[in-house]
Design a protein around this motif. Structure first.
Motif, PDB file in Angstrom:
ATOM      1  N   ALA A 146       0.991  -1.227  -0.116  1.00  0.00           N
ATOM      2  CA  ALA A 146       0.056   0.182  -0.132  1.00  0.00           C
ATOM      3  C   ALA A 146       1.005   1.196   0.123  1.00  0.00           C
ATOM      4  N   ARG A 147       2.164   1.257   0.841  1.00  0.00           N
ATOM      5  CA  ARG A 147       2.505   2.510   0.831  1.00  0.00           C
ATOM      6  C   ARG A 147       3.944   2.646  -0.495  1.00  0.00           C
ATOM      7  N   ARG A 148       4.253   1.430  -0.789  1.00  0.00           N
ATOM      8  CA  ARG A 148       5.327   1.383  -1.884  1.00  0.00           C
ATOM      9  C   ARG A 148       4.818   2.243  -3.274  1.00  0.00           C
ATOM     10  N   GLY A 149       3.804   2.013  -3.552  1.00  0.00           N
ATOM     11  CA  GLY A 149       3.263   2.816  -4.857  1.00  0.00           C
ATOM     12  C   GLY A 149       3.332   4.178  -4.958  1.00  0.00           C
ATOM     13  N   PRO A 150       2.991   4.956  -3.756  1.00  0.00           N
ATOM     14  CA  PRO A 150       3.171   6.211  -3.725  1.00  0.00           C
ATOM     15  C   PRO A 150       4.752   6.803  -3.638  1.00  0.00           C
ATOM     16  N   GLU A 151       5.453   5.775  -2.964  1.00  0.00           N
ATOM     17  CA  GLU A 151       6.639   6.181  -2.873  1.00  0.00           C
ATOM     18  C   GLU A 151       7.319   6.169  -3.945  1.00  0.00           C
ATOM     19  N   LEU A 152       7.482   5.172  -4.925  1.00  0.00           N
ATOM     20  CA  LEU A 152       8.027   4.827  -6.066  1.00  0.00           C
ATOM     21  C   LEU A 152       7.576   6.016  -7.133  1.00  0.00           C
ATOM     22  N   ALA A 153       6.237   6.384  -6.960  1.00  0.00           N
ATOM     23  CA  ALA A 153       5.692   7.442  -7.899  1.00  0.00           C
ATOM     24  C   ALA A 153       6.557   8.875  -7.366  1.00  0.00           C
ATOM     25  N   ARG A 154       6.875   9.065  -6.275  1.00  0.00           N
ATOM     26  CA  ARG A 154       7.805  10.243  -6.098  1.00  0.00           C
ATOM     27  C   ARG A 154       9.119  10.208  -6.385  1.00  0.00           C
ATOM     28  N   ILE A 155       9.770   8.850  -6.227  1.00  0.00           N
ATOM     29  CA  ILE A 155      10.913   8.835  -6.678  1.00  0.00           C
ATOM     30  C   ILE A 155      11.057   8.795  -8.307  1.00  0.00           C
ATOM     31  N   ASN A 156      10.226   8.315  -8.932  1.00  0.00           N
ATOM     32  CA  ASN A 156      10.449   8.461 -10.561  1.00  0.00           C
ATOM     33  C   ASN A 156      10.042   9.936 -10.989  1.00  0.00           C
ATOM     34  N   ALA A 157       9.044  10.598 -10.245  1.00  0.00           N
ATOM     35  CA  ALA A 157       8.936  11.901 -10.729  1.00  0.00           C
ATOM     36  C   ALA A 157      10.359  12.641 -10.460  1.00  0.00           C
ATOM     37  N   ALA A 158      10.863  12.463  -9.376  1.00  0.00           N
ATOM     38  CA  ALA A 158      12.095  13.212  -8.960  1.00  0.00           C
ATOM     39  C   ALA A 158      13.056  12.771 -10.217  1.00  0.00           C
ATOM     40  N   ARG A 159      13.159  11.514 -10.268  1.00  0.00           N
ATOM     41  CA  ARG A 159      14.210  11.194 -11.531  1.00  0.00           C
ATOM     42  C   ARG A 159      14.043  11.699 -12.992  1.00  0.00           C
ATOM     43  N   ALA A 160      12.892  12.121 -12.913  1.00  0.00           N
ATOM     44  CA  ALA A 160      12.319  12.621 -14.460  1.00  0.00           C
ATOM     45  C   ALA A 160      12.744  14.101 -14.596  1.00  0.00           C
ATOM     46  N   ILE A 161      13.326  14.613 -13.362  1.00  0.00           N
ATOM     47  CA  ILE A 161      13.583  16.058 -13.398  1.00  0.00           C
ATOM     48  C   ILE A 161      14.697  16.283 -14.324  1.00  0.00           C
ATOM     49  N   ARG A 162      14.888  17.334 -15.003  1.00  0.00           N
ATOM     50  CA  ARG A 162      16.040  17.436 -15.836  1.00  0.00           C
ATOM     51  C   ARG A 162      16.693  19.160 -15.133  1.00  0.00           C
ATOM     52  N   VAL A 163      17.958  19.183 -14.844  1.00  0.00           N
ATOM     53  CA  VAL A 163      18.134  20.525 -14.406  1.00  0.00           C
ATOM     54  C   VAL A 163      19.638  20.887 -15.216  1.00  0.00           C
ATOM     55  N   ALA A 164      20.019  22.244 -15.165  1.00  0.00           N
ATOM     56  CA  ALA A 164      20.954  22.643 -15.481  1.00  0.00           C
ATOM     57  C   ALA A 164      22.016  22.652 -14.479  1.00  0.00           C
ATOM     58  N   SER A 165      23.078  21.665 -14.495  1.00  0.00           N
ATOM     59  CA  SER A 165      24.191  21.658 -13.800  1.00  0.00           C
ATOM     60  C   SER A 165      25.307  21.203 -14.487  1.00  0.00           C
ATOM     61  N   ASP A 166      26.526  21.396 -13.848  1.00  0.00           N
ATOM     62  CA  ASP A 166      27.672  20.964 -14.422  1.00  0.00           C
ATOM     63  C   ASP A 166      28.452  20.014 -13.321  1.00  0.00           C
ATOM     64  N   GLY A 167      27.585  19.502 -12.484  1.00  0.00           N
ATOM     65  CA  GLY A 167      28.200  18.846 -11.400  1.00  0.00           C
ATOM     66  C   GLY A 167      28.923  17.241 -11.878  1.00  0.00           C
ATOM     67  N   TRP A 168      28.204  16.912 -13.246  1.00  0.00           N
ATOM     68  CA  TRP A 168      28.606  15.670 -13.773  1.00  0.00           C
ATOM     69  C   TRP A 168      30.099  15.839 -14.329  1.00  0.00           C
ATOM     70  N   ARG A 169      30.531  17.020 -14.733  1.00  0.00           N
ATOM     71  CA  ARG A 169      31.894  17.253 -14.947  1.00  0.00           C
ATOM     72  C   ARG A 169      32.971  17.077 -13.956  1.00  0.00           C
ATOM     73  N   GLN A 170      32.618  17.373 -12.552  1.00  0.00           N
ATOM     74  CA  GLN A 170      33.569  17.368 -11.638  1.00  0.00           C
ATOM     75  C   GLN A 170      34.038  15.795 -11.318  1.00  0.00           C
ATOM     76  N   ASN A 171      35.280  15.783 -10.568  1.00  0.00           N
ATOM     77  CA  ASN A 171      35.609  14.683 -10.079  1.00  0.00           C
ATOM     78  C   ASN A 171      34.735  14.331  -8.612  1.00  0.00           C
ATOM     79  N   PHE A 172      34.271  13.481  -8.446  1.00  0.00           N
ATOM     80  CA  PHE A 172      33.278  13.217  -7.481  1.00  0.00           C
ATOM     81  C   PHE A 172      34.165  12.803  -6.415  1.00  0.00           C
ATOM     82  N   ILE A 173      33.660  13.283  -5.093  1.00  0.00           N
ATOM     83  CA  ILE A 173      34.476  12.834  -3.837  1.00  0.00           C
ATOM     84  C   ILE A 173      33.341  12.099  -2.983  1.00  0.00           C
TER      85      ILE A 173
END
Length: 301
Positions: A146-173
């Motif tokens: 019962a709880r998992r469906g709404p949780e996954l919907a929020r996660i999938n909606a967040a992953r569908a967001i595309r932002v303007a960021s150059d973080g991918w260019r950095q050496n991650f820490i």
């Protein structure tokens, strides 16, 4: 300004069977590419780029920074067009269960095309036994469903967001210091019940330990007031170009959705919320739909 290391040679080796481990660090016995993105002065100039360039070999769970041939107007990865920077750079990621080869096509304005096939080295996945309830914070299977469906919907909606960021260019820490207590890709067994493979890297640390952003980005999900059944207090950051990080089991979140965060900024504290056998930070990464091993984007050690 971005620069990257030259392509290394990768020889694929078949995965080997391994004995079960119990929440202890295990060496990753698989081809390990150069950390991506890696900086150097060896990136070819625009006028000398007749072919694709790659920062690292392709491996299951790996992330590769690439550059298109000079003059390419578009690049297709397994048939899907990818975003390109003005300099022709792009990202490609390889899921834990990626096929053993991938296709790249560069398209040019005069109608020509250049095809390239990448071999993808296999992983060597472990088995991990975890003393935790398979349904996490839900007491029954019915409550979990019962709880998992709404949780996954929020996660999938967040992953569908595309932002303007150059973080991918950095050496991650690393987001926090500590023992690596869980490996990406490992088959998980929860109190004797087989589960899905482990989708991130676990770092054991005392509850309340601050953790930081591994690279620049924008917060797309901050479940500060909600405890997800499996993830607990969940924080997600988009680093741009389809790459995002997720931090699970937090005890507190110190940023909100929409916040722009900088590499090294404290963004939350370690906890044991959700499905966890003890305090630790689970760091997961995805490039579009492909799950990525965070250990392959940070310095070794």
């Amino acid at each position: 300004m971005i620069a990257f290391a030259a392509l290394a040679t990768c020889t694929a080796t078949p995965p080997q069977a391994s004995a079960p481990v119990r929440d202890t660090p295990v060496p990753v016995e698989r081809p390990v590419p150069a950390r991506a993105p890696v900086r150097s002065a060896s990136v070819p100039a625009d006028s000398t780029r007749p072919d694709f360039w790659f920062s690292a070999p392709a491996v299951q769970g790996g992330l590769v920074t690439a550059r298109a041939p000079g003059g390419a107007r578009a690049v297709l990865f397994n048939g899907t067009e990818l975003p390109l920077t003005p300099e022709g750079f792009f990202l490609i990621g390889f899921d834990r269960d990626a096929e053993n080869s991938a296709s790249l096509v560069a398209l040019f304005s005069d109608g020509q095309r250049k095809d390239h096939y990448l071999p993808v080295a296999p992983g060597n996945w472990k088995i991990e036994h975890v003393a935790a309830n398979p349904t996490g914070g839900a007491k029954t299977t019915e409550e979990f469903q019962a709880r998992r469906g709404p949780e996954l919907a929020r996660i999938n909606a967040a992953r569908a967001i595309r932002v303007a960021s150059d973080g991918w260019r950095q050496n991650f820490i690393r987001p926090v210091a500590g023992r690596i207590s869980g490996l990406f890709g490992a088959q998980r067994i929860y109190n004797g019940t087989p589960g899905s493979y482990h989708s991130g890297m676990d770092i054991a640390a005392p509850a309340g330990t601050p953790f930081v952003a591994p690279a620049d980005g924008v917060v797309t999900l901050a479940a500060a007031d909600d405890v997800f059944t499996l993830e607990g207090h969940l924080l997600m950051i988009d680093h741009g170009m389809g790459l995002n990080s997720a931090f699970l089991h937090c005890s507190a979140l110190l940023v909100r959705e929409g916040d722009v965060v900088k590499q090294g900024q404290i963004i939350g504290t370690v906890g044991a919320t959700g499905r966890a056998s003890g305090p630790h930070l689970h760091w997961g990464m995805k490039w579009n739909s492909a799950r990525i091993d965070p250990r392959l984007v940070i310095p070794a050690g």
